[in-house]
Design an enzyme around this catalytic site. Structure first.
Site, short mmCIF file in Angstrom:
data_model
loop_
_atom_site.label_atom_id
_atom_site.label_comp_id
_atom_site.label_asym_id
_atom_site.label_seq_id
_atom_site.Cartn_x
_atom_site.Cartn_y
_atom_site.Cartn_z
N GLN A 51 0.81 -1.23 0.00
CA GLN A 51 0.00 0.00 0.00
C GLN A 51 0.84 1.27 0.00
OE1 GLN A 51 -2.44 -1.68 3.42
NE2 GLN A 51 -3.92 -0.31 2.47
N CYS A 91 -10.36 -0.29 4.39
CA CYS A 91 -8.97 -0.33 3.95
C CYS A 91 -8.49 1.09 3.73
CB CYS A 91 -8.89 -1.12 2.64
SG CYS A 91 -7.23 -1.24 1.96
N LEU A 92 -7.28 1.38 4.18
CA LEU A 92 -6.76 2.74 4.01
C LEU A 92 -6.59 3.10 2.53
CD1 LEU A 92 -4.11 2.88 6.88
CD2 LEU A 92 -6.37 3.97 6.80
NI NI Z 1 -6.27 -2.86 3.11
#
Ligand code: NI
Length: 167
Positions: A51, A91-92
């Protein structure tokens, strides 16, 4: 320490598969510190290196209410899993979206810690969900991939609208 930029769905870099960490050295420990700081600041319950556009098998999680139980998993592997649970996930990388996903109720995970040593943990309920969600990121998989195509399209449209507002 530094806050890292979090990729947003549907950024194609979120679909890359991460490679194993070869050595738990100072650069890995520095990355973990920055990832933890970024997760706590967001605030979020977990963050995978994918991410933040680092494609190595490394995740940080804190599913505690007190926010002082940092779990670092390097090269995590699910050794066994059992049961089923449905829990709403967020989720970020997919801000503002929460949807239930089917996961194992309990997982046994083997990983390396920050000292480079191997350890095994048994996780259930929320922590088990966090681990499975973050490990999916390392495979280039996002929780919305489990939803119907129609829901995925709606989520993409909603996020694009948010982006235009903040631009
Ligand atoms: Ni996530």
């Amino acid at each position: 320490m530094a806050l890292l930029n979090i990729l947003r769905y549907p950024d194609p870099r979120l679909y890359k598969r991460a490679a194993p960490v070869l050595e738990v050295d100072e650069s890995v420990r520095a990355l973990v510190r920055n990832m933890a700081e970024t997760m706590y600041a967001a605030p979020g319950m977990g963050l995978a290196a994918t991410q933040v556009d680092v494609h190595q098998r490394l995740i940080v999680i804190d599913a505690s209410e007190s926010r002082n139980e940092l779990l670092v998993l390097i090269n995590p592997e699910i050794v066994s899993s059992e049961g089923v649970q449905y829990r709403e996930e967020g989720c970020l990388s997919v801000p503002g979206i929460y949807e239930p996903v089917e996961r194992a109720e309990r997982v046994t995970v083997r990983a390396l810690g920050l000292d480079g040593g191997s350890f095994t943990i048994v996780a259930e309920e929320l922590l088990a969900v966090c681990i499975q969600h973050e490990m999916d990121h390392l495979e280039g998989k996002i929780f919305v991939d489990y939803l119907s195509r129609l829901k995925q399209q709606r989520i993409k449209a909603k996020l694009q609208k948010q982006l235009r507002k903040t631009a």
